[in-house]
Write an enzyme that holds these catalytic residues in place. Structure first.
Site, mmCIF file in Angstrom:
data_model
loop_
_atom_site.group_PDB
_atom_site.id
_atom_site.type_symbol
_atom_site.label_atom_id
_atom_site.label_comp_id
_atom_site.label_asym_id
_atom_site.label_seq_id
_atom_site.Cartn_x
_atom_site.Cartn_y
_atom_site.Cartn_z
ATOM 1 N N TYR A 137 -24.709 34.485 -8.058
ATOM 2 C CA TYR A 137 -24.507 33.118 -8.554
ATOM 3 C C TYR A 137 -25.172 32.140 -7.599
ATOM 4 C CZ TYR A 137 -22.266 28.711 -9.722
ATOM 5 O OH TYR A 137 -22.044 27.413 -10.074
ATOM 6 N N GLU A 150 -27.939 25.261 -12.191
ATOM 7 C CA GLU A 150 -27.126 26.463 -11.985
ATOM 8 C C GLU A 150 -27.814 27.686 -12.557
ATOM 9 O OE1 GLU A 150 -22.458 27.077 -12.649
ATOM 10 O OE2 GLU A 150 -23.606 27.362 -14.485
#
Ligand code: GDP
Ligand code: MN
Length: 397
Positions: free
Chosen positions: A104, A202
């Site tokens: 992530y 993101e």
């Protein structure tokens, strides 16, 4: 303004990041399979192209067998259906990545520290929210001094740590090249964050594959205040009515309740919404919008604001809550009469030229309240009565 996945990935591509080949489809046609085969290949992922988080968990990411029938079936299953209440009008068909591991990576604004913050987790994917909650230390964070045009190397070295990553990834050898590749991505992402005026960039998951590190998903939110600088004429996140209101210069947000709201000043308008929630929550009655007409609104602005509100689909009643400072209540009163709207209006006008305003409205049948609490309570009673009436008549068709 949120970008769709393929728009965000287009930016990633332009900055040299690795992204799977893809095409966008809005309907299955005779030649669709041939196109997919040519542009993407047969081993694909089909994703609902909607601005909704958690598509994977909600059934919006499909991994069909590499056959024409299975791919068609996957596309048709998604197209035209709904994901978390949002209509799927397009699907993104991507070359399927061979995922060895999911990480992530994101950059967003840390409002407390007034600076960008980089977040990285060795373990990413669809469970990242749970990870962040249960094991907050598993997400490494680093703030960036806001004036930095590029991030210093020590930050990416701290964020992406070979030992830590290898501790999580058991099935693959994490070599120096992979680590260097992810670190470079951190720098590139920061460049995008700055140059595109983002409030969020993101990548979840950032995936390790035999061919290197890929952004398997992409989310970008642009700062609405910077759209002009980014040469974006229209905020595609806005509803048709929000676009209309924006063109008149109103600060307007469409909501889904029954009580339309016009206030002046963001604070007073928010307080009006809060009161509607306060008194209306137990009856499931909510505001239909937020609209701040701004200071010094004249007759024409008030008239325009009311005509915008009349287009709200669930509107039952409108509350006009204005505090006359530089705004004059007599001007507001003239605007209300000029709008001549068909929905009931509940008014609370206080301050400059209040008496003149009342005199103008006298005889037009409007209910005037001295304080906002009683105005909101009256609006809620009205919606309740309206709901009861339609319930006892068997509801509308
Ligand atoms: P989200 O759930 O809306 O965040 O959608 P994502 O695009 O992140 O996809 C959700 C999950 O689907 C990912 O975490 C992956 O596990 C899986 N997925 C997405 N793309 C691929 C792919 O190319 N190959 C494989 N094997 N899995 C994928
Ligand atoms: Mn994702």
């Amino acid at each position: 303004m949120k970008l769709l996945e393929h728009e965000a990935k287009q930016i990633f591509r332009a900055y040299g990041m690795k992204v799977a080949k893809s095409i966008v489809l809005d309907e299955w046609k005779e030649d669709s399979f041939a196109t997919i085969q040519r542009e993407v290949g047969e081993n694909v992922v089909v994703k609902a192209l909607v601005n909704v988080g958690g598509r994977g968990k909600a059934g919006g990411v499909l991994l069909p067998e590499p056959t024409p029938v299975a791919i068609q079936e996957a596309c048709e299953r998604l197209l035209g259906s709904e994901l978390k209440g949002v209509l799927i009008e397009k699907v993104l068909i991507e070359e399927r990545l061979f995922i060895l591991h999911e990480c992530y990576l994101s950059i967003t604004l840390d409002r407390l520290k007034k600076s960008p913050i980089i977040l990285f987790a060795d373990d990413g994917g669809v469970e990242i929210e749970e990870l962040a909650k249960d094991q907050p230390t598993a997400v490494r964070r680093s703030n960036v001094y806001p004036l930095c045009e590029t991030i210093p190397d020590y930050i990416s070295r701290y964020i992406v740590n070979q030992k830590s990553l290898q501790g999580i990834v058991k099935n693959v050898q994490i070599d120096a090249m992979t680590v260097a590749e992810i670190r470079k991505l951190v720098h590139t992402l920061y460049q995008i964050f700055r140059e595109k005026d983002c409030t969020l960039v993101e990548i979840n998951p950032l995936v390790l594959t035999p061919d290197g590190v890929y952004a398997a998903d992409a989310k970008i939110i642009l700062d609405d205040n910077a759209l002009n600088r980014q040469h974006i004429k229209q905020n595609s996140d806005l509803s048709a009515l929000e676009q209309e209101a924006e063109s008149y210069g109103f600060s307007f947000v469409e909501l889904d309740g029954e009580i339309g709201v016009i206030g002046n000043g963001a604070g007073l308008t928010m307080a009006t919404l809060d009161l509607i929630h306060h008194y209306g929550e137990e009856f499931n009655i909510r505001p239909a919008n937020f609209l701040d007409v701004g200071g010094g609104a004249d007759k024409e602005r008030v008239r325009l604001a009311l005509t915008v509100l009349e287009k709200l689909p669930n509107l039952t009643v409108i509350v006009v809550n204005l505090l006359g400072g530089i705004t004059r209540c007599d001007e507001v009163a003239r605007g209300i009469i000029a709008a001549d709207i068909s929905h009931p209006l509940i008014l609370r006008l206080a301050g400059t030229n209040e008496e003149e305003g009342r005199a103008i409205l006298d005889g037009h049948g409007y209910i005037m309240h001295d304080c906002m609490e009683s105005a909101i309570e009256a609006a809620i009673s009205h919606v309740k009565a309206n709901k009861n009436a339609s319930d006892s008549s068997g509801g509308s068709a």
